[in-house]
Design a protein around this motif. Structure first.
Motif, mmCIF file in Angstrom:
data_model
loop_
_atom_site.group_PDB
_atom_site.id
_atom_site.type_symbol
_atom_site.label_atom_id
_atom_site.label_comp_id
_atom_site.label_asym_id
_atom_site.label_seq_id
_atom_site.Cartn_x
_atom_site.Cartn_y
_atom_site.Cartn_z
ATOM 1 N N THR A 196 -12.657 3.696 5.764
ATOM 2 C CA THR A 196 -11.443 4.012 5.674
ATOM 3 C C THR A 196 -11.159 5.542 5.617
ATOM 4 N N PHE A 197 -10.122 5.984 6.346
ATOM 5 C CA PHE A 197 -9.957 7.493 6.483
ATOM 6 C C PHE A 197 -8.540 7.610 6.348
ATOM 7 N N VAL A 198 -7.959 8.283 5.017
ATOM 8 C CA VAL A 198 -6.513 8.402 4.832
ATOM 9 C C VAL A 198 -6.632 9.684 4.253
ATOM 10 N N PRO A 199 -6.316 10.791 4.832
ATOM 11 C CA PRO A 199 -6.497 12.212 4.566
ATOM 12 C C PRO A 199 -5.037 12.551 3.666
ATOM 13 N N ILE A 200 -4.107 11.794 3.607
ATOM 14 C CA ILE A 200 -3.070 12.006 2.763
ATOM 15 C C ILE A 200 -2.538 10.666 2.051
ATOM 16 N N LEU A 201 -2.633 10.970 0.787
ATOM 17 C CA LEU A 201 -1.920 10.016 -0.156
ATOM 18 C C LEU A 201 -0.852 10.220 -0.817
ATOM 19 N N SER A 202 0.165 9.324 -0.403
ATOM 20 C CA SER A 202 1.284 9.917 -1.501
ATOM 21 C C SER A 202 1.112 9.629 -2.857
ATOM 22 N N ARG A 203 1.909 9.944 -3.679
ATOM 23 C CA ARG A 203 1.723 9.538 -5.088
ATOM 24 C C ARG A 203 1.899 8.128 -5.513
ATOM 25 N N GLN A 204 2.560 7.493 -4.643
ATOM 26 C CA GLN A 204 2.495 5.809 -4.761
ATOM 27 C C GLN A 204 1.487 5.301 -4.262
ATOM 28 N N MET A 205 0.406 5.832 -3.638
ATOM 29 C CA MET A 205 -0.921 5.267 -3.062
ATOM 30 C C MET A 205 -2.028 5.671 -3.860
ATOM 31 N N LEU A 206 -1.952 6.394 -5.017
ATOM 32 C CA LEU A 206 -3.077 6.705 -5.669
ATOM 33 C C LEU A 206 -4.129 5.770 -5.991
ATOM 34 N N PHE A 208 -5.330 3.667 -4.292
ATOM 35 C CA PHE A 208 -6.083 3.314 -3.085
ATOM 36 C C PHE A 208 -7.547 3.999 -3.456
ATOM 37 N N VAL A 209 -7.710 4.964 -4.187
ATOM 38 C CA VAL A 209 -8.932 5.473 -4.806
ATOM 39 C C VAL A 209 -9.729 4.519 -5.405
ATOM 40 N N MET A 210 -9.216 3.642 -5.907
ATOM 41 C CA MET A 210 -10.078 2.629 -6.493
ATOM 42 C C MET A 210 -10.823 1.476 -5.659
ATOM 43 N N ALA A 211 -10.658 1.720 -4.488
ATOM 44 C CA ALA A 211 -11.475 0.955 -3.559
ATOM 45 C C ALA A 211 -13.002 0.835 -3.749
ATOM 46 N N PRO A 212 -13.807 -0.057 -3.803
ATOM 47 C CA PRO A 212 -15.030 -0.060 -3.856
ATOM 48 C C PRO A 212 -15.812 0.332 -2.659
ATOM 49 N N THR A 213 -15.309 0.446 -1.494
ATOM 50 C CA THR A 213 -15.948 0.579 -0.516
ATOM 51 C C THR A 213 -15.994 2.263 -0.386
ATOM 52 N N SER A 214 -16.828 2.570 0.800
ATOM 53 C CA SER A 214 -16.781 4.003 1.035
ATOM 54 C C SER A 214 -15.350 4.484 1.728
ATOM 55 N N PHE A 215 -15.075 5.666 1.338
ATOM 56 C CA PHE A 215 -13.680 6.131 2.143
ATOM 57 C C PHE A 215 -13.825 7.372 2.006
ATOM 58 N N LEU A 216 -12.751 8.206 2.803
ATOM 59 C CA LEU A 216 -12.474 9.574 2.841
ATOM 60 C C LEU A 216 -10.938 9.707 2.603
ATOM 61 N N MET A 217 -10.184 10.204 1.627
ATOM 62 C CA MET A 217 -8.958 10.179 1.330
ATOM 63 C C MET A 217 -8.470 11.691 0.785
ATOM 64 N N GLY A 218 -7.271 11.912 0.670
ATOM 65 C CA GLY A 218 -6.750 13.210 0.351
ATOM 66 C C GLY A 218 -5.664 13.146 -0.482
ATOM 67 N N SER A 246 -9.769 11.996 -11.087
ATOM 68 C CA SER A 246 -10.969 12.075 -11.578
ATOM 69 C C SER A 246 -11.268 11.235 -13.033
ATOM 70 N N MET A 247 -10.353 11.014 -13.800
ATOM 71 C CA MET A 247 -10.238 10.178 -14.989
ATOM 72 C C MET A 247 -10.373 8.779 -14.748
ATOM 73 N N GLU A 248 -9.742 8.297 -13.712
ATOM 74 C CA GLU A 248 -9.334 6.837 -13.516
ATOM 75 C C GLU A 248 -10.298 6.178 -12.767
ATOM 76 N N ALA A 249 -10.791 6.796 -11.590
ATOM 77 C CA ALA A 249 -11.930 6.256 -10.687
ATOM 78 C C ALA A 249 -13.586 6.716 -11.110
ATOM 79 N N GLU A 250 -14.299 5.854 -10.614
ATOM 80 C CA GLU A 250 -15.623 6.435 -11.256
ATOM 81 C C GLU A 250 -16.447 6.633 -9.645
ATOM 82 N N ASP A 251 -17.324 7.366 -9.799
ATOM 83 C CA ASP A 251 -18.277 7.749 -8.628
ATOM 84 C C ASP A 251 -17.545 8.257 -7.282
ATOM 85 N N LEU A 252 -16.552 9.199 -7.562
ATOM 86 C CA LEU A 252 -16.039 9.802 -6.526
ATOM 87 C C LEU A 252 -16.489 11.268 -6.276
#
Length: 1249
Positions: free
Chosen positions: A301-311, A313-323, A333-339
Motif C-alpha cells: 500500500t502506498f498512500v502518501p497523503i491521508l486526509s483526517r478522515q482516513m487516519l 488506515f494506519v491501523m492496517a496490519p500489513t506493510s504500507f507507506l503513508m503520509g 503514534s499513540m493509537e497505532a503500534e509498530d510504526l
C-alpha cells in the motif's frame, strides 16, 4: 479533471463553520460531441468505453444548516456520470482538501499538492491539486448564474473567502509539468469574478488531453501554456521511471545516515508513516524514496497523503507507506503500534508504541553505506551556489531553462548515487543463483555476508520486493541494476564467470583482508590485440564478497544530450475541424523533423516515428501508424509499443487488415507481434529457495539437486560424483548421504575462509593463489608441518616458533608420485613420496590415514596441470580443483572402508592420462596459444556457430574497457557471448538475439555489429552501449551471410543474403534498402565481394553478379566426375595476376582451386589427410586456414589445415578440438580463432606465422 470547492486551512476562523467539499465538475475525454467523434476517425475502436465531458448538474439545495455545503442532485437534471476508473468521487474531495474545508476571513496564497492513487493490481495514477480562493459575493456563491447557498444568518454578507480546488489526474507522474500547467490556469481564472469558469477549465483539460506522452529516450516535448513553456520530460529508457520532480528533496530534509535508515525501513517493508506540515512535501519525498529504490519496487500500500478522515488506515496490519499532517503525529503514534514515524520537517525517525521493546532498524551494509554517504556529501544540492558566478537574467524562459538544466543534472547524479547503493548491496546475489532451475541459495548467501551486515540481509531476503528482484535476475533482465553492475565489474569478477572454481580466499585478500582494485589484473588501454605471451591469466580466480572494496569517489555521469520538440498550438473552440487541424499540423511538424534529421541520428528519428505513429492512430490512419511503428525496427527497437500495436491489430476493420496483409513488411510485423504475445504467456516466473532433499534420488534428480546447491554444474562431473557416492550400494542416494556430503562441502568451504597465512609465507606465493586444502600436522623429511595445496603448487607450512614456508613442488615440475609405507618400530606408516624434476631429494610425508586421499589429490592435480599446459587451457586446472575437493567431501561424508575407491571415481584427469595418450603434436603445441570456454557456467558445452573479432577503439566518452578489442561468439538459440580480447575475460555473458540459430556476424562500422539469424532478422548491436536496439526485417527466410563493401577503407554499403536467393544492398547509416535482387536459386549459402562483383554460392553452383546492377555475369558449375555433392564453402584469393576460387564440397576431404580466368580447366586439388569434410575456411595473409571434421579412434575430432596459397600445399595440421571446427575468424592477421561443436564447445587461439 475535477473542479471542487474546499480549503486547506488548519484552524477554523471564528464564526466560520467547517464544511464538506463537493465536486462541482468532472471533465473526461473525449472533449468533442458524439457526432464529431463519428466523423473524426475509426480509432475509437481502441477505446470501447466512450466518455464525454460533462458538468454535474446541481439543483440549489435547501440548506437547513450552514454546516452542510453538499447538495442533492435532481435526477432529472443529472446526466449519466462517467468517472475515470480507480478514482473515487467520494474520497477524492477529502484528498483535495486533506486538512479539512474551512472558509477563510482573508484571501490566501494558491496551494499545490500531489496525490497518488493505487488500484488493486498495484497500478498507480497520479493527481496534482491546485487550491485557490474566491471572495463570497452578495451573500452567495454563484455558479453559472445560480445561487449555490445563502447565509442563514441575519441577512448580512459574510466577509469571507471560499476555497476551490482543481485536480488533474494523469497516468504518469508529471508532477512539475502539471504543477506549472495549473499555475498558468490559476492566472487565467483570476479575472473571472462570477465563477463562470467551466468553459475555461474544460478547454484546459482538453488541451492537456491532446498532449501526448513522449516515448523513452532523448526527446522532451514542449508546449505553450501562457505565460509558461511547459516541458513534458521523457523517461531515460523503457525500464526507467519518469522523473519530473526534484530528487534531492530528501537530501535537504535528512542527513545521509537518516536517508539510509529510511531506505532500510522501505527495503525491509516496515509500516511507515511520513509526517509534514506541507502536504506537497509528503508526496514528493515519498516518491523520491520510491525512485531511489529503482529498479526494486515497493509492492505494498502506498498512500502518501491521508486526509483526517482516513487516519484509521494506519491501523492496517500489513506493510504500507503513508503520509499525514504533523497535527496528527501524537494521535497516530499513540493509537497505532509498530510504526516507523518519519518527520520530514525536523528529520526525526522514531517508533510508535510497541507491545515489547523498541525494534531496531538494521544498518545498511557498512561498505555500501560508507560509499553512499561520501557520494551524497560530494553533491552540490543548493541552486543558489550555482548562481553565484552567473549574471542576472531578465528573461523568465531563460531562468526556467537554467533552473531545469541544473535540476536535471543533479537528478542524474542523485539517481546514479542511489542506484550504486542498490548495486553495492545486492551485487553478489547473482553468485548464489542457479538460473537453470531458478533457485536462490539464501543460506549460503547469508554466510558470505559480514556479521554486522547479516541482520539487514535476513530481513530483506524475506520481502516481496526482494522476491521480485530475484525474478528479474533469474530472467537475466538487462535493467538499470544489471547495466551498472556489469559496467562496474572488476576484471576479477569477469574472470570468475569463466572459471567456476570453488570459493577460496586469495593470498592477496589474506594479506589485505580488504579488496583493493589496484591489485587486480591491470586493464589494458589498447587499440590492437596484445601479444598472448604477455597475458598471465590467473589459474584460480576466486571471490570473497565481504572483502570487496567499493569506489567512493564522486559519481561521473556521461553527458546525455536531450532535444525538445515544440508541439503546435491548439485552437479553440474544440470542434472536429480544430482537432483535425491540430493533428495535421502535428503530423507535418514531425514529418519535417524526420526529413531534415541526418539518418545517423537514429535515436531521435525513432522518437519522431513513434510520435507520428501515435498521431496517425488518432487520425484513424491505422496502416500509416503501423508503418511508422515498423520504422522503429531500424531506429530503436526498445521503444516499440508492442501492446498498442497488438490492440490496433485486434481491433482493425477487416478491410484494413486485408490491406495490411498485402504488404509483406506489415504482415511480418503483425505476425511477430501476435507471436510475441504467445511467448510472454509461456514465461516461467517462479523462484525457489534451495532445500536439502527429503527423499531418495535417482541420477536425474541427483543432478538437479547438486546443480541447485551451487556445488558444481557440469553434468559429466555430477555423474562421476553419483558413481562415487553409490559405490557398494544400489544406484540411488538417500537424503542422509546427500546431507552429509553437502554439509561437509560447505564446512570445508567455510574453514578455508579462515585460513590465515603469515606474511613470511604469503611473500612466496602469487597474489591470486588460494589454499584449497591443508593436511593435518605431519612429519616430513622437510620438517614437521601441514601440507598446503594451491592451484599451482604444494608447500609445507612448517610449525614451531616461527611458521615458515618450504616449497614441496610446483605441479608442472612433478616427475612421479607414490603412496608407500615406511617402517617405524613394528609399524608400517603410510607415506606419500613426491619426486620433482628440479630437486634430487624426494619429498616424503608420513600422512598416515590421509595418505591415500592425498595420493589421489596430488596425482589428479598433476595430470590436470599437464593437460592445461599441453592444451593451453587453464580451465582444466579449475576442473581438477573441483575434482579433488569433491574427492575430499566424498571421503569426509562416507566414512567407510570403500571411501578411497569411491573418491577415485572422481580422478578424471589421472584416468585420462593413463587411458589415453595426452601428447599434443609439436606443431599444434607451438601454434596453439590459448583456449577459452564461452559455455563456462552452463550445464552443457554449446556449439560455437560464428566467431567475430572486432578491434578496439579509443572513444573518450566510453569506459576504458569499451576501448578493448572484443571477441564475439554466437552459441545456440540466439545467444552471444562477448570476450575482452585483451585479457580473454568475459565482458558480456549473454546477449539474446531471438531464439533461432545465428548464422553470420560482421562489424559494419565502428559502432555497429550486424548478426544474421535463421529467423530472417538481422540484429544490430551498438558496440558502445552493448545492446541490440535495431533490427532489419526485409528478408523472408534464413539470413545466411553479410559482407561490407569498403571504399578507401571506409564502409560504404552492406550486402546481406538469405537462403531463398534474396540479396539486399543496405545504406549503412540510414539502414534503408538501396537495392534488392532475387537470384534464381533456393539455397543461397554465402556471398563474397571482389572488384564490384558479388560471388554467390548456391550449393549447386556459384553465380557472379554485378554489385550495383545485380546483373548476372557468369555461372560457375562444377563438372567434377568424383564430386556429386553441393558446394559447402568457398573463398576468393587474389594473386598478382589471377583471382583464385577455393571451394569445398559436402562430404569431401578435397580442396579445389580454380583460376577464375580459365574456369573450363580442371581445378587443382589438394587432399586433406584424416578429414571427413571441410566445414569452413578463411584467408589469412598468404595462407588459407581450413576447418574440418574428422574421426580418430571412432570419435569426432576437429582439425585445422594451414595451406600455402603460393605452393598449394599443406604447411600445418593442427589438432586442437575434440569436435568439428564450426567457425574460424582472424584477429588482425596475427591470430586465428577457431570454435568447435557442442561436444567440446571451446575456442582455440592460434598464432599466425
Amino acid at each position: 479533471m475535477f473542479w471542487l470547492r474546499g480549503d486547506q486551512k488548519k484552524e477554523k476562523p471564528k464564526n466560520l463553520p467547517p464544511l464538506d467539499p463537493e465536486v462541482l465538475s468532472v471533465f473526461v475525454p473525449p472533449f468533442i460531441s458524439k457526432d464529431d467523434i463519428q466523423v473524426i476517425n475509426t480509432s475509437s475502436n481502441l477505446n470501447k468505453s466512450k466518455r464525454r465531458s460533462f458538468r454535474k448538474k446541481k439543483e440549489r439545495p435547501k440548506i437547513e444548516n450552514v454546516k452542510s455545503l453538499h447538495g442533492d442532485q435532481k435526477a432529472a437534471d443529472t446526466e449519466e456520470i462517467t468517472v475515470p476508473k480507480d478514482i473515487d468521487l467520494i474520497g477524492l474531495p477529502q484528498l483535495c482538501f486533506p486538512g479539512g474545508l474551512y472558509l477563510a476571513s482573508e484571501s490566501k496564497e494558491d496551494h499545490i499538492h500531489f496525490l497518488v492513487f493505487t488500484d488493486v493490481c498495484g497500478n498507480r495514477t497520479y493527481g496534482v491539486v491546485a487550491q485557490y480562493y474566491q471572495p463570497m459575493q452578495d451573500g452567495c456563491i454563484s455558479s453559472n448564474g445560480q445561487d449555490q447557498w445563502e447565509s442563514v444568518q441575519t441577512g448580512k454578507t459574510l466577509g469571507c473567502f471560499v476555497p476551490f480546488a482543481i485536480c488533474v489526474i494523469s497516468r504518469y507522474p508529471y508532477f512539475n509539468a502539471l504543477k506549472d500547467c495549473l499555475s498558468c490556469l490559476l492566472v487565467q481564472l483570476r479575472p473571472f469574478k462570477n465563477f463562470d469558469v467551466d468553459e475555461h477549465i474544460k478547454e484546459f483539460a482538453a488541451k492537456l488531453f491532446l498532449i501526448p506522452s513522449p516515448p523513452p529516450g532523448p526527446l522532451h516535448l514542449v508546449f505553450n501554456m501562457k505565460p509558461l513553456q511547459i516541458i513534458i520530460p521523457s523517461r531515460e529508457d523503457p525500464d526507467s521511471p519518469i522523473i519530473d520532480l526534484d530528487l534531492h528533496l530528501p537530501l535537504l530534509c535528512f542527513k545521509p545516515e537518516q536517508v539510509l535508515q529510511i531506505m532500510t525501513c522501505i527495503l525491509t517493508e516496515q509500516r511507515i508513516v511520513f509526517f509534514s506540515s506541507d502536504w506537497a512535501l509528503l508526496t514528493l519525498v515519498a516518491e523520491c524514496f520510491m525512485l531511489y529504490l529503482h529498479p526494486l519496487q515497493w509492492q505494498h500500500t502506498f498512500v502518501p497523503i491521508l486526509s483526517r478522515q482516513m487516519l484509521d488506515f494506519v491501523m492496517a496490519p500489513t506493510s504500507f507507506l503513508m503520509g499525514c499532517h504533523t497535527d496528527h503525529f501524537e494521535e497516530v503514534s499513540m493509537e497505532a503500534e509498530d510504526l516507523i514515524l518519519i518527520n520530514i520537517d525536523n528529520g526525526d525517525i522514531t517508533h510508535s508504541k510497541t507491545p515489547e521493546e523498541e525494534p531496531e532498524i538494521p544498518d545498511v551494509p557498512a561498505q555500501a553505506a560508507e560509499t553512499f554517504i561520501k557520494r551524497v556529501e560530494s553533491l552540490q544540492l543548493h541552486y543558489d551556489l550555482e548562481l553565484c558566478h552567473l549574471g542576472a537574467s531578465t528573461d523568465l524562459g531563460e531562468l526556467q531553462m537554467r533552473r531545469r538544466a541544473w535540476q536535471q543534472k543533479l537528478n542524474s547524479e542523485v539517481q546514479q548515487t542511489a542506484l550504486q547503493l542498490i548495486v553495492n548491496i545486492f551485487r553478489e546475489v547473482k553468485d548464489h543463483l542457479n538460473y537453470e532451475h531458478r533457485v536462490f541459495n539464501s543460506e549460503e548467501f547469508l554466510k558470505t555476508r559480514a556479521m554486522g551486515d547479516q541482520p539487514f540481509y535476513k530481513k530483506v531476503l524475506e520481502t516481496y520486493m526482494f522476491h521480485s528482484f530475484l525474478k528479474a535476475r533469474l530472467n537475466r533482465k538487462m535493467d538499470a541494476f544489471a547495466r551498472l553492475e556489469l559496467s562496474t565489474q572488476s576484471e576479477e569478477d569477469r574472470l570468475n564467470v569463466m572459471f567456476n572454481s570453488p570459493r577460496r580466499l586469495t593470498v592477496e585478500k589474506m594479506a589485505s583482508k580488504r579488496f583493493n582494485p589496484q591489485y587486480v589484473i591491470s586493464r589494458r588501454m589498447v587499440i590492437s590485440m596484445p601479444n598472448l605471451q604477455d597475458i598471465q591469466l590467473p589459474e584460480g580466480p576466486t571471490r570473497i564478497s565481504s572483502l570487496r572494496r567499493l569506489e567512493t569517489g564522486p559519481v561521473k555521469m556521461p553527458s546525455k544530450s536531450v532535444t525538445t520538440f515544440k508541439i503546435p498550438e491548439i485552437h479553440f473552440p474544440l470542434v472536429c475541424q480544430c482537432v483535425q487541424s491540430y493533428y495535421a499540423d502535428f503530423f507535418n511538424h514531425l514529418s519535417k523533423a524526420i526529413n531534415t534529421l541526418p539518418p545517423d541520428n537514429s535515436a531521435l528519428l525513432a522518437r519522431y516515428f513513434y510520435l507520428r505513429g501515435l498521431i496517425s492512430l488518432m487520425q484513424g490512419k491505422l496502416l500509416n501508424a503501423l508503418s511508422d511503428f515498423q520504422n522503429l525496427d531500424k531506429t530503436d527497437l526498445r521503444i516499440f509499443p508492442t501492446d498498442l500495436v497488438r490492440k490496433i491489430v485486434e481491433t482493425m476493420p477487416p478491410s484494413e487488415r486485408s490491406q495490411a496483409d498485402r504488404k509483406p513488411e506489415l504482415k511480418k510485423l503483425i505476425s511477430r507481434v501476435m507471436e510475441k504475445q504467445r511467448e510472454i504467456m509461456k514465461i516461467d516466473d517462479h523462484v525457489k529457495k534451495f532445500e536439502l532433499p527429503k527423499t531418495h534420488m535417482q541420477l536425474e534428480d541427483f543432478v538437479k539437486r547438486i546443480q541447485e546447491s551451487g556445488i558444481v554444474k557440469d553434468i559429466d562431473t555430477i555423474h562421476r560424483l553419483f558413481d562415487a557416492l553409490t559405490v557398494g550400494h544400489q544406484k540411488q542416494i538417500d537424503p542422509e548421504t546427500f546431507r552429509d556430503f553437502y554439509n561437509y562441502w560447505k564446512e570445508t568451504e567455510a574453514e578455508a575462509q579462515e585460513v590465515n597465512l603469515p606474511p613470511t609465507v604469503i611473500e612466496h606465493l602469487d597474489k591470486n593463489e588460494c589454499v584449497y586444502k591443508l593436511s593435518c600436522s605431519v612429519k616430513t623429511n622437510y620438517g614437521v608441518g601441514k601440507i598446503a595445496l594451491t592451484q599451482k603448487r604444494l608447500f609445507l607450512l612448517t610449525e614451531g616458533g616461527r611458521p615458515g614456508y618450504v616449497q614441496i613442488a610446483a605441479f608442472r615440475d612433478i616427475e612421479d608420485v607414490k603412496s608407500t609405507t615406511v617402517a617405524f618400530l613394528v609399524l608400517r606408516i603410510p607415506t606419500l613420496r613426491i619426486k620433482t624434476i628440479s630437486k634430487k631429494e624426494v619429498f616424503e610425508a608420513n600422512l598416515k590415514t590421509e595418505c591415500d586421499l592425498w595420493y589421489l589429490i596430488v596425482k589428479e592435480m598433476w595430470a590436470g596441470k599437464k593437460m592445461a599446459d599441453d592444451h593451453k587451457d587453464p580451465q582444466y586446472i579449475q576442473q581438477a580443483l573441483t575434482n579433488i575437493l569433491l574427492m575430499d567431501a566424498v571421503v569426509g561424508a562416507l566414512q567407510s572402508s570403500k571411501t578411497i575407491y569411491a573418491a577415485s571415481k572422481l580422478s578424471y584427469f589421472d584416468r585420462m592420462k593413463n587411458e589415453v595418450p595426452m601428447m599434443v603434436p609439436k606443431t599444434t603445441s607451438e601454434t596453439l596459444k590459448h583456449k577459452i570456454n564461452p559455455s563456462a557456467g552452463e550445464m552443457f558445452p554449446q556449439a560455437i556457430d560464428v566467431l567475430l573479432y572486432t578491434p578496439g577503439q579509443l572513444d573518450p566518452s566510453e569506459r576504458p574497457v569499451s576501448a578493448h578489442p572484443k571477441l564475439w561468439c554466437a552459441l545456440n538459440e540466439g545467444k552471444v557471448v562477448v570476450f575482452d580480447a585483451s585479457t580473454w575475460s568475459i565482458q558480456q555473458h549473454c546477449f539474446k538475439m531471438g531464439s533461432s540459430k545465428l548464422t553470420c556476424m560482421v562489424m559494419v562500422e565502428q559502432s555497429q555489429v550486424w548478426i544474421g539469424s535463421q529467423d530472417s532478422f538481422i540484429y544490430i548491436i551498438n558496440t558502445h552501449s552493448m545492446s541490440c536496439n535495431k533490427q532489419l526485417n526485409d528478408h523472408r527466410s534464413d539470413v545466411t551471410d553479410i559482407i561490407v563493401e569498403k571504399k578507401n577503407g571506409i564502409p560504404s554499403e552492406a550486402y546481406s543474403c538469405s537462403s531463398d536467393g534474396t540479396v539486399i544492398a543496405w545504406n549503412i547509416s540510414s539502414l534503408k534498402v538501396n537495392r534488392a535482387f532475387q537470384l534464381p536459386c533456393q539455397n543461397l549459402t554465402s556471398v563474397k565481394l571482389h572488384n564490384d562483383l558479388l560471388w554467390c554460392c548456391t550449393g549447386s553452383c556459384i553465380l557472379v553478379v554485378s554489385a550495383h546492377e545485380f546483373r548476372l555475369q557468369m555461372k560457375i558449375e562444377h563438372n567434377l566426375k568424383d564430386v556429386c555433392s553441393c558446394v559447402l564453402c568457398f573463398q576468393l584469393f587474389p594473386e598478382v595476376l589471377n583471382l583464385n576460387l577455393w571451394a569445398s564440397y559436402s562430404g569431401s576431404s578435397d580442396l579445389y582451386i580454380w583460376n577464375t580466368r580459365d574456369l573450363a580447366s580442371t581445378p587443382q586439388m589438394i587432399h586433406l589427410q584424416d578429414c571427413s569434410e571441410i566445414t569452413c575456411m578463411i584467408k589469412v595473409k598468404n595462407q588459407m586456414w581450413i576447418g574440418s571434421r574428422g574421426r580418430s579412434q571412432g570419435k569426432i575430432k576437429g582439425k585445422i589445415y594451414v595451406v600455402s596459397a603460393e605452393k598449394k600445399t599443406v604447411e600445418k595440421e593442427l589438432v586442437g578440438h575434440a569436435d568439428t571446427v564450426k567457425a574460424l575468424c582472424s584477429a588482425e592477421d596475427r591470430y586465428v580463432l577457431s570454435g568447435s561443436g557442442k561436444e567440446e564447445g571451446k575456442i582455440a587461439i592460434w598464432k599466425v606465422e
